[in-house]
Design a protein around this motif. Structure first.
Motif, PDB file in Angstrom:
ATOM      1  N   SER A  35       0.828  -1.209   0.000  1.00  0.00           N
ATOM      2  CA  SER A  35       0.000   0.000   0.000  1.00  0.00           C
ATOM      3  C   SER A  35       0.862   1.258   0.000  1.00  0.00           C
ATOM      4  O   SER A  35       2.039   1.230   0.371  1.00  0.00           O
ATOM      5  CB  SER A  35      -0.909   0.016   1.236  1.00  0.00           C
ATOM      6  OG  SER A  35      -0.135   0.210   2.409  1.00  0.00           O
ATOM      7  N   ILE A  36       0.234   2.354  -0.384  1.00  0.00           N
ATOM      8  CA  ILE A  36       0.912   3.649  -0.329  1.00  0.00           C
ATOM      9  C   ILE A  36       1.293   3.982   1.110  1.00  0.00           C
ATOM     10  O   ILE A  36       2.352   4.570   1.374  1.00  0.00           O
ATOM     11  CB  ILE A  36       0.011   4.753  -0.919  1.00  0.00           C
ATOM     12  CG1 ILE A  36      -0.074   4.611  -2.444  1.00  0.00           C
ATOM     13  CG2 ILE A  36       0.537   6.140  -0.561  1.00  0.00           C
ATOM     14  CD1 ILE A  36       1.209   4.944  -3.178  1.00  0.00           C
ATOM     15  N   ARG A  47       1.643  10.045   3.909  1.00  0.00           N
ATOM     16  CA  ARG A  47       0.979   9.564   2.697  1.00  0.00           C
ATOM     17  C   ARG A  47       0.748  10.704   1.688  1.00  0.00           C
ATOM     18  O   ARG A  47       1.040  10.527   0.498  1.00  0.00           O
ATOM     19  CB  ARG A  47      -0.356   8.911   3.094  1.00  0.00           C
ATOM     20  CG  ARG A  47      -1.224   8.462   1.927  1.00  0.00           C
ATOM     21  CD  ARG A  47      -2.598   8.048   2.440  1.00  0.00           C
ATOM     22  NE  ARG A  47      -3.496   7.728   1.342  1.00  0.00           N
ATOM     23  CZ  ARG A  47      -3.724   6.500   0.902  1.00  0.00           C
ATOM     24  NH1 ARG A  47      -3.103   5.481   1.454  1.00  0.00           N
ATOM     25  NH2 ARG A  47      -4.570   6.298  -0.088  1.00  0.00           N
ATOM     26  N   PRO A  48       0.246  11.889   2.122  1.00  0.00           N
ATOM     27  CA  PRO A  48       0.056  12.969   1.140  1.00  0.00           C
ATOM     28  C   PRO A  48       1.351  13.380   0.439  1.00  0.00           C
ATOM     29  O   PRO A  48       1.331  13.772  -0.733  1.00  0.00           O
ATOM     30  CB  PRO A  48      -0.503  14.117   1.988  1.00  0.00           C
ATOM     31  CG  PRO A  48      -1.160  13.448   3.146  1.00  0.00           C
ATOM     32  CD  PRO A  48      -0.303  12.266   3.451  1.00  0.00           C
ATOM     33  N   GLY A  56       0.019   8.268  -8.034  1.00  0.00           N
ATOM     34  CA  GLY A  56      -0.626   7.059  -7.533  1.00  0.00           C
ATOM     35  C   GLY A  56       0.356   5.909  -7.468  1.00  0.00           C
ATOM     36  O   GLY A  56       1.522   6.041  -7.862  1.00  0.00           O
ATOM     37  N   LYS A  57      -0.129   4.776  -6.965  1.00  0.00           N
ATOM     38  CA  LYS A  57       0.768   3.636  -6.784  1.00  0.00           C
ATOM     39  C   LYS A  57       1.263   3.096  -8.119  1.00  0.00           C
ATOM     40  O   LYS A  57       2.411   2.662  -8.234  1.00  0.00           O
ATOM     41  CB  LYS A  57       0.074   2.516  -5.996  1.00  0.00           C
ATOM     42  CG  LYS A  57       1.043   1.389  -5.625  1.00  0.00           C
ATOM     43  CD  LYS A  57       0.428   0.371  -4.677  1.00  0.00           C
ATOM     44  CE  LYS A  57      -0.456  -0.603  -5.397  1.00  0.00           C
ATOM     45  NZ  LYS A  57      -0.841  -1.740  -4.526  1.00  0.00           N
ATOM     46  N   LEU A  60       4.220   5.050  -9.301  1.00  0.00           N
ATOM     47  CA  LEU A  60       5.393   4.722  -8.494  1.00  0.00           C
ATOM     48  C   LEU A  60       5.898   3.327  -8.839  1.00  0.00           C
ATOM     49  O   LEU A  60       7.107   3.100  -8.925  1.00  0.00           O
ATOM     50  CB  LEU A  60       5.043   4.817  -7.006  1.00  0.00           C
ATOM     51  CG  LEU A  60       6.162   4.542  -5.999  1.00  0.00           C
ATOM     52  CD1 LEU A  60       7.412   5.360  -6.304  1.00  0.00           C
ATOM     53  CD2 LEU A  60       5.675   4.832  -4.588  1.00  0.00           C
ATOM     54  N   TYR A  61       4.971   2.407  -9.074  1.00  0.00           N
ATOM     55  CA  TYR A  61       5.354   1.060  -9.477  1.00  0.00           C
ATOM     56  C   TYR A  61       6.105   1.089 -10.809  1.00  0.00           C
ATOM     57  O   TYR A  61       7.121   0.418 -10.982  1.00  0.00           O
ATOM     58  CB  TYR A  61       4.108   0.181  -9.601  1.00  0.00           C
ATOM     59  CG  TYR A  61       4.377  -1.207 -10.129  1.00  0.00           C
ATOM     60  CD1 TYR A  61       5.066  -2.148  -9.362  1.00  0.00           C
ATOM     61  CD2 TYR A  61       3.944  -1.589 -11.397  1.00  0.00           C
ATOM     62  CE1 TYR A  61       5.315  -3.420  -9.841  1.00  0.00           C
ATOM     63  CE2 TYR A  61       4.185  -2.857 -11.874  1.00  0.00           C
ATOM     64  CZ  TYR A  61       4.867  -3.769 -11.101  1.00  0.00           C
ATOM     65  OH  TYR A  61       5.111  -5.028 -11.577  1.00  0.00           O
ATOM     66  N   GLU A  62       5.616   1.884 -11.747  1.00  0.00           N
ATOM     67  CA  GLU A  62       6.277   1.971 -13.043  1.00  0.00           C
ATOM     68  C   GLU A  62       7.659   2.601 -12.926  1.00  0.00           C
ATOM     69  O   GLU A  62       8.592   2.207 -13.634  1.00  0.00           O
ATOM     70  CB  GLU A  62       5.399   2.744 -14.026  1.00  0.00           C
ATOM     71  CG  GLU A  62       4.150   1.971 -14.439  1.00  0.00           C
ATOM     72  CD  GLU A  62       3.290   2.721 -15.433  1.00  0.00           C
ATOM     73  OE1 GLU A  62       3.637   3.889 -15.755  1.00  0.00           O
ATOM     74  OE2 GLU A  62       2.281   2.162 -15.899  1.00  0.00           O
ATOM     75  N   ALA A  63       7.804   3.573 -12.026  1.00  0.00           N
ATOM     76  CA  ALA A  63       9.127   4.174 -11.812  1.00  0.00           C
ATOM     77  C   ALA A  63      10.088   3.153 -11.200  1.00  0.00           C
ATOM     78  O   ALA A  63      11.263   3.072 -11.589  1.00  0.00           O
ATOM     79  CB  ALA A  63       8.998   5.394 -10.904  1.00  0.00           C
TER      80      ALA A  63
END
Length: 236
Positions: A35-36, A47-48, A56-57, A60-63
């Protein structure tokens, strides 16, 4: 003496920190399970603030995937000195190092994860495969590959991916055996293709000419010879 004052990071430094934290978490568990809030806690921020750097996640996942893909592609690079079999074995060891370190993330990427099927993700996977393809051509010292060689290399890259996924599912075969087997698989694919094509036959002849007696590819020939039934002497 520690003052307890946290150093303020610049924008790019913070982004790179978040990517590293996310990659660690995605490598330990399936990205769907991260989770974030966990990413924020691991990074020591709110979190903010994560959403300040990434929308979004999935972004971030793609990065994180971009960093992992660059790392994986780099592992196919090998100085072009020495016998091909030994070079490929070193490549496979580095490849499985990556799979071992990033198992759940690697599996989620290949089998389906939060960014699976996206244009960005598919492009990154294709970049890794293309980098592997080009590196193998460089190892073989082939500029314009014959059609059969291109087919062999791309088939072998796919085989390495599927073998790694199967290995992650229980790790029932010793990793070192699979690394060596994949080198043998490449030699075997080349040999079968050489039986149908003169250009491939010449490439295989060069491969074998450079192999030492104790090399991985020579070992395959020994294993295959032991499988052959003993010759039956002709009747008198």
């Amino acid at each position: 003496m520690t003052t307890g004052v946290r150093r303020r990071m610049g924008v790019e430094e913070r982004r790179q920190q978040l990517i590293g934290v996310a990659l660690d978490l995605f490598s330990a568990r399936s990205p769907d399970e991260v989770s974030i809030d966990e990413i924020a806690a691991a990074a020591g921020i709110s979190r903010p603030l994560v959403y300040h750097y990434f929308p979004g996640k999935q972004s971030l996942y793609e990065a994180a995937l971009r960093r992992a893909a660059d790392d994986l592609a780099h592992r196919f690079q090998e100085p072009p000195e020495g016998p091909l079999g030994a070079r490929l074995l070193r490549v496979m060891r580095r490849y499985f190092d990556f799979v071992d370190e990033h198992g759940p993330g690697f599996s989620a990427l290949m089998r389906g994860g939060p960014a699976a099927g996206s244009t960005t993700t598919n492009a990154m996977i294709d970049e890794v495969r293309q980098a592997a393809y080009e590196q193998i051509l460089a190892h073989l010292r082939v500029g314009e590959p014959p059609v059969r060689l291109a087919l062999v290399i791309r088939s072998w890259v796919s085989l390495a991916e599927s073998t790694a996924l199967q290995w992650l599912d229980g790790r029932r075969i010793p990793r070192a055996e699979l690394e060596l087997q994949l080198v043998h698989d490449f030699a075997a694919l080349c040999a079968v293709s050489a039986a149908y094509d003169d250009e491939m036959a010449a490439i295989v002849a060069r491969m074998l000419a450079d192999e030492p007696v104790q090399g991985p590819i020579t070992e395959l020939l020994g294993r295959l010879t032991r499988l052959a039934p003993p010759a039956v002497p002709p009747p008198r």
